[in-house]
Design an enzyme around this catalytic site. Structure first.
Site, PDB file in Angstrom:
ATOM      1  N   ASP A  91     -58.434  67.012 -70.916  1.00  0.00           N
ATOM      2  CA  ASP A  91     -58.286  65.578 -71.145  1.00  0.00           C
ATOM      3  C   ASP A  91     -59.122  64.826 -70.103  1.00  0.00           C
ATOM      4  O   ASP A  91     -59.032  65.098 -68.905  1.00  0.00           O
ATOM      5  CB  ASP A  91     -56.808  65.214 -71.001  1.00  0.00           C
ATOM      6  CG  ASP A  91     -56.477  63.798 -71.432  1.00  0.00           C
ATOM      7  OD1 ASP A  91     -57.398  62.971 -71.560  1.00  0.00           O
ATOM      8  OD2 ASP A  91     -55.285  63.510 -71.627  1.00  0.00           O
ATOM      9  N   GLY A 139     -53.271  65.676 -70.070  1.00  0.00           N
ATOM     10  CA  GLY A 139     -53.334  64.584 -69.110  1.00  0.00           C
ATOM     11  C   GLY A 139     -51.957  64.133 -68.683  1.00  0.00           C
ATOM     12  O   GLY A 139     -51.718  63.838 -67.507  1.00  0.00           O
ATOM     13  N   TYR A 140     -51.037  64.076 -69.644  1.00  0.00           N
ATOM     14  CA  TYR A 140     -49.657  63.661 -69.337  1.00  0.00           C
ATOM     15  C   TYR A 140     -49.044  64.622 -68.322  1.00  0.00           C
ATOM     16  O   TYR A 140     -48.506  64.210 -67.288  1.00  0.00           O
ATOM     17  CB  TYR A 140     -48.846  63.655 -70.635  1.00  0.00           C
ATOM     18  CG  TYR A 140     -47.566  62.851 -70.588  1.00  0.00           C
ATOM     19  CD1 TYR A 140     -46.603  63.050 -69.604  1.00  0.00           C
ATOM     20  CD2 TYR A 140     -47.306  61.889 -71.567  1.00  0.00           C
ATOM     21  CE1 TYR A 140     -45.427  62.313 -69.576  1.00  0.00           C
ATOM     22  CE2 TYR A 140     -46.141  61.144 -71.548  1.00  0.00           C
ATOM     23  CZ  TYR A 140     -45.205  61.359 -70.558  1.00  0.00           C
ATOM     24  OH  TYR A 140     -44.047  60.625 -70.533  1.00  0.00           O
ATOM     25  N   CYS A 187     -50.232  57.080 -72.469  1.00  0.00           N
ATOM     26  CA  CYS A 187     -50.032  58.143 -73.444  1.00  0.00           C
ATOM     27  C   CYS A 187     -50.217  57.611 -74.855  1.00  0.00           C
ATOM     28  O   CYS A 187     -49.733  56.523 -75.196  1.00  0.00           O
ATOM     29  CB  CYS A 187     -48.624  58.730 -73.280  1.00  0.00           C
ATOM     30  SG  CYS A 187     -48.131  59.836 -74.623  1.00  0.00           S
ATOM     31  N   ARG A 215     -62.063  60.702 -79.043  1.00  0.00           N
ATOM     32  CA  ARG A 215     -60.736  60.330 -79.554  1.00  0.00           C
ATOM     33  C   ARG A 215     -60.637  58.824 -79.749  1.00  0.00           C
ATOM     34  O   ARG A 215     -61.109  58.042 -78.927  1.00  0.00           O
ATOM     35  CB  ARG A 215     -59.673  60.809 -78.561  1.00  0.00           C
ATOM     36  CG  ARG A 215     -58.283  60.215 -78.774  1.00  0.00           C
ATOM     37  CD  ARG A 215     -57.310  60.807 -77.800  1.00  0.00           C
ATOM     38  NE  ARG A 215     -56.270  59.870 -77.425  1.00  0.00           N
ATOM     39  CZ  ARG A 215     -55.241  60.137 -76.621  1.00  0.00           C
ATOM     40  NH1 ARG A 215     -55.125  61.351 -76.102  1.00  0.00           N
ATOM     41  NH2 ARG A 215     -54.354  59.220 -76.313  1.00  0.00           N
ATOM     42  N   ASN A 251     -53.371  66.403 -82.634  1.00  0.00           N
ATOM     43  CA  ASN A 251     -52.597  66.409 -81.403  1.00  0.00           C
ATOM     44  C   ASN A 251     -51.130  66.614 -81.754  1.00  0.00           C
ATOM     45  O   ASN A 251     -50.450  65.694 -82.191  1.00  0.00           O
ATOM     46  CB  ASN A 251     -52.798  65.077 -80.671  1.00  0.00           C
ATOM     47  CG  ASN A 251     -52.302  65.113 -79.245  1.00  0.00           C
ATOM     48  OD1 ASN A 251     -52.196  66.172 -78.640  1.00  0.00           O
ATOM     49  ND2 ASN A 251     -52.001  63.948 -78.693  1.00  0.00           N
TER      50      ASN A 251
END
Length: 312
Positions: free
Chosen positions: A83, A44-45, A120, A157, A211
């Site tokens: 994500d 996603g970042y 994040c 998550r 992660n």
């Protein structure tokens, strides 16, 4: 035909831990696929930074994320784990989010319990929604999976460990609640040391993911063998392609600024050392040529006679 979700489930059921490189667009995904992995992860970042130029702070939208995921999955031959941020709203929004990711054809998504706007999972200032509300979102996601694509893998998550008053106990409790709500895999974000990782492996009652963010995050570097021994089933390296792209493009263009011709030669030589063929081959031009030969009138082939360019 085996779906990406079914292929991913089969791989996760094996005894060997699954390590997935992170990619941020179809190009970096194609590179990863050419190297050879059993599954690939969409960050996603990196998606936010590469697609809209903003950090992972809740700026990117659901359609942009799903568009990227669909294009990546189309380009690769292995399942994509994508994500899905916090599902882009409450439980009712999660229903549409999961439906859209299923339509995109990906093998799995993960949904987190952060508030909106999210950020994040390794930056300060994160907050999570109440546990009951978070469980409802996972229940909604699981209901869509069961209705639309039972083989689809749902990863839940929790970012509870990284909040201002967050505890590992709260994070583990949420992870187990998410599994009870129908998640296939639990994802405890942000364990701070080996002891916390061991505890996650011991106390989370189901498959778990780590992660691996490296120096940009609060979680430790750890060998895959240790994670496997502690009970982890899946490891994602979310910013692998993003950091590599930034570092290597910066190095090449810094040289380019001094001597563009010499730098371009070095870039060409570096590319040619990789076992990917020419740029045209790697990008798929031979397949396009074959489509033309198969489906266009014979007269269309005349354009190749005497024309200049690579012999594809």
């Amino acid at each position: 035909m085996t779906t990406t979700g079914a292929a991913l489930r089969e791989r996760l059921e094996s005894d060997e831990i699954l390590a997935c490189p992170g990619v941020h667009d179809p190009l970096t995904a194609a590179v990863a696929d050419s190297v050879g992995f059993d599954a690939i992860y969409m960050t996603g970042y990196g998606t936010s930074l590469s697609k809209i130029g903003y950090p992972d702070a809740g700026f990117i939208t659901m359609p942009e994320m799903i568009d990227n995921a669909a294009n990546i999955q189309e380009r690769i031959d292995v399942p994509l784990i994508a994500d899905a941020d916090n599902g882009y709203g409450n439980a009712t929004n999660v229903v549409r989010t999961v439906r859209e990711y299923i339509k995109a054809g990906v093998g799995a998504i993960h949904i987190e319990d952060q508030t909106f706007p999210k950020r994040c999972g390794h930056t300060k200032g994160r907050q999570v929604i109440p546990r009951e509300e978070a469980v409802g979102k996972i229940e909604a996601a699981a209901a869509v999976r069961d209705e639309r694509a039972p083989e689809f893998v749902l990863i839940a998550r929790t970012d509870a460990r990284g909040t201002g008053d967050g505890s590992l106990e709260e994070a583990i409790g949420r992870a187990n609640d998410f599994l009870d709500a129908g998640a296939d895999v639990a994802f405890v974000e942000g364990p701070t040391d080996d002891a916390e990782l061991e505890r996650v492996g011991r106390e989370v009652d189901g498959p778990i993911v780590y992660n691996f963010v490296g120096d940009m995050g609060s979680s430790p570097y750890v060998e895959l063998s240790s994670l496997e021994a502690w009970g982890f089933d899946l490891v994602v390296f979310p910013i692998a392609s993003t950091l590599s792209t930034i570092a290597n493009v910066h190095a090449d263009l810094a040289t380019f600024a001094d001597d563009p011709v010499a730098a371009m030669r070095d870039i060409d030589d570096g590319f040619n050392e990789r076992p990917v063929g020419s740029l045209h081959e790697f990008s798929g031009f031979p397949e396009v040529v074959e489509w033309e030969r198969q489906f266009l009138p014979d007269a269309e082939q005349d354009k190749y006679e005497g024309s200049l360019g690579d012999d594809l």
